[in-house]
Design a protein around this motif. Sequence first.
Motif, PDB file in Angstrom:
ATOM      1  N   GLU A 145     -21.620  30.206  41.286  1.00 52.80           N
ATOM      2  CA  GLU A 145     -21.079  31.427  41.876  1.00 52.80           C
ATOM      3  C   GLU A 145     -19.718  31.199  42.513  1.00 52.80           C
ATOM      4  N   ARG A 146     -19.542  30.005  43.042  1.00 53.41           N
ATOM      5  CA  ARG A 146     -18.325  29.765  43.816  1.00 53.41           C
ATOM      6  C   ARG A 146     -17.313  28.869  43.101  1.00 53.41           C
ATOM      7  N   TYR A 147     -17.837  27.997  42.243  1.00 54.13           N
ATOM      8  CA  TYR A 147     -16.954  26.973  41.664  1.00 54.13           C
ATOM      9  C   TYR A 147     -16.891  27.014  40.144  1.00 54.13           C
ATOM     10  N   ALA A 148     -15.849  26.346  39.629  1.00 50.21           N
ATOM     11  CA  ALA A 148     -15.719  26.174  38.179  1.00 50.21           C
ATOM     12  C   ALA A 148     -15.468  24.701  37.890  1.00 50.21           C
ATOM     13  N   VAL A 149     -15.838  24.255  36.691  1.00 50.88           N
ATOM     14  CA  VAL A 149     -15.405  22.930  36.226  1.00 50.88           C
ATOM     15  C   VAL A 149     -14.571  23.208  34.976  1.00 50.88           C
ATOM     16  N   GLY A 150     -13.298  23.448  35.234  1.00 50.53           N
ATOM     17  CA  GLY A 150     -12.456  24.080  34.217  1.00 50.53           C
ATOM     18  C   GLY A 150     -11.776  23.141  33.242  1.00 50.53           C
ATOM     19  N   ARG A 151     -11.400  23.723  32.133  1.00 51.97           N
ATOM     20  CA  ARG A 151     -10.550  23.072  31.141  1.00 51.97           C
ATOM     21  C   ARG A 151      -9.485  24.083  30.747  1.00 51.97           C
ATOM     22  N   PRO A 152      -8.281  23.612  30.457  1.00 53.83           N
ATOM     23  CA  PRO A 152      -7.307  24.550  29.908  1.00 53.83           C
ATOM     24  C   PRO A 152      -7.697  24.893  28.467  1.00 53.83           C
ATOM     25  N   GLU A 153      -7.138  25.956  27.991  1.00 59.95           N
ATOM     26  CA  GLU A 153      -7.374  26.324  26.596  1.00 59.95           C
ATOM     27  C   GLU A 153      -6.566  25.385  25.684  1.00 59.95           C
ATOM     28  N   VAL A 154      -7.185  24.929  24.608  1.00 61.38           N
ATOM     29  CA  VAL A 154      -6.418  24.151  23.618  1.00 61.38           C
ATOM     30  C   VAL A 154      -5.869  25.171  22.644  1.00 61.38           C
ATOM     31  N   SER A 155      -4.569  25.503  22.776  1.00 56.37           N
ATOM     32  CA  SER A 155      -4.072  26.605  21.963  1.00 56.37           C
ATOM     33  C   SER A 155      -3.673  26.151  20.565  1.00 56.37           C
ATOM     34  N   ARG A 156      -3.546  24.842  20.370  1.00 56.62           N
ATOM     35  CA  ARG A 156      -3.288  24.334  19.027  1.00 56.62           C
ATOM     36  C   ARG A 156      -3.702  22.876  18.965  1.00 56.62           C
ATOM     37  N   ALA A 157      -4.365  22.493  17.895  1.00 59.12           N
ATOM     38  CA  ALA A 157      -4.730  21.085  17.688  1.00 59.12           C
ATOM     39  C   ALA A 157      -4.227  20.677  16.317  1.00 59.12           C
ATOM     40  N   GLN A 158      -3.504  19.571  16.271  1.00 61.98           N
ATOM     41  CA  GLN A 158      -2.971  19.117  14.981  1.00 61.98           C
ATOM     42  C   GLN A 158      -3.320  17.658  14.797  1.00 61.98           C
ATOM     43  N   GLN A 159      -3.556  17.274  13.549  1.00 62.32           N
ATOM     44  CA  GLN A 159      -3.800  15.867  13.288  1.00 62.32           C
ATOM     45  C   GLN A 159      -2.834  15.349  12.221  1.00 62.32           C
ATOM     46  N   SER A 160      -2.238  14.207  12.532  1.00 63.46           N
ATOM     47  CA  SER A 160      -1.296  13.579  11.607  1.00 63.46           C
ATOM     48  C   SER A 160      -2.053  12.840  10.511  1.00 63.46           C
ATOM     49  N   LEU A 161      -1.372  12.582   9.416  1.00 67.64           N
ATOM     50  CA  LEU A 161      -1.961  11.797   8.330  1.00 67.64           C
ATOM     51  C   LEU A 161      -2.343  10.405   8.817  1.00 67.64           C
ATOM     52  N   ASP A 162      -1.660   9.911   9.869  1.00 69.23           N
ATOM     53  CA  ASP A 162      -1.989   8.564  10.366  1.00 69.23           C
ATOM     54  C   ASP A 162      -3.075   8.590  11.453  1.00 69.23           C
ATOM     55  N   GLY A 163      -3.707   9.749  11.663  1.00 64.88           N
ATOM     56  CA  GLY A 163      -4.825   9.813  12.609  1.00 64.88           C
ATOM     57  C   GLY A 163      -4.438  10.236  14.022  1.00 64.88           C
TER      58      GLY A 163
END
Length: 376
Positions: A73-91
Amino acid sequence: MTAPAAHIPAMTDILARIDLVGLSREELEAELKSFGLPAFRARQLWHWIYHRGATSFEAMSTIARPMQAKLEERYAVGRPEVSRAQQSLDGTSKWLLRFPDGNEIESVHIPEEDRGTLCVSSQVGCTLTCKFCHTGTQRLVRNLTAPEIVKQILVARDRLGEWPAPKDGRLVSNIVMMGMGEPLYNFDEVKKALKIVMDHEGVAISKRRITLSTAGVVPMMKRCGEEIGVNLAVSLHAVTDEVRDVIVPLNKKYPLAELIKACKAYPGANNARRITFEYVMLKGVNDSPADARALVRLIKGIPAKINLIPFNAWPGAPYECSTDEAIQAFGDIVNAAGYASPVRTPRGRDILAACGQLKSLSEKKRRGEAAHAAAP
Ligand code: SAH
């Protein structure tokens, strides 16, 4: 009033509930105390947030249901939004994180054979305007808060499925404060965030596995060593004030002689814990054999390692990368003088995730959105 309607629910939630992620142990304890909860609850929540990676109170299975509901009710355990995720060919992975005020930053995960490094941002944009760095072309700048810095690490662990964190063989084993921004211009929040990250009962990444990189904010370097105690990397990039004034304009404020003096005095630097000098290889600018010899003279007496960084291009960049031969010859001279001089393998260039390529488009996008919202 042009605020896009889409932002309102998230803001309301954040304003209504206090986010516990990114509070220091003392702050967490004080906060819970003000809500009538004893110190052991703070220890319990610390464990769930930083060791187990819980993102809701419901997930905290050692806490009874009614208490979960009370906390919720009082608290959050927050995360920001991941608005974009990209992966390179090298991982390599790059995540664009969006904070409730609409600002965005990037974090980069670089997997290697025996470890994984997370490159963390300290500011939205950067005020330094180093000529060869993409981040320096971003106008919009603000400091990140300690919670926003800590959350980059938690998000990486969420995305990589690394909760609870194993003792060995971690995907996020090392942290480099080498993302967007100048960490020593945001000393207090960076310090607070890294203390949370180093805590043994939480994320537990030791100071020996954390490196902070500075363009040379001389007056803060000593405190960095004394109060945070992490490894230091210095973006040197040139061996004369004449060249460095141009490519790292901060040099006009803190010239080479002062910077080298501060490196010599860096607390905790010794042969087992060397200072890393970063040196971006720019064709025809700083990459001659004479430059390499001058570099050796400049850093004489400092326990150091030289990290040669092939220049990573970005759209509209005013420089070119040195040739492989020039980099090799430069490295050989430095190496022959007794300094390790590894060439940093560019990682994630295809997704603009390599050194100096980070830039969030929050400013542009927001302008676009504002224009859109104002349109009839
Ligand atoms: N502001 C801090 C943290 C950024 S670290 C600092 O300057 O040290 C990022 C590193 O990448 C710095 O050494 C920076 O100088 C280097 N860098 C910036 N742009 C680059 C590019 N285009 N190619 C290679 N390295 C770059």
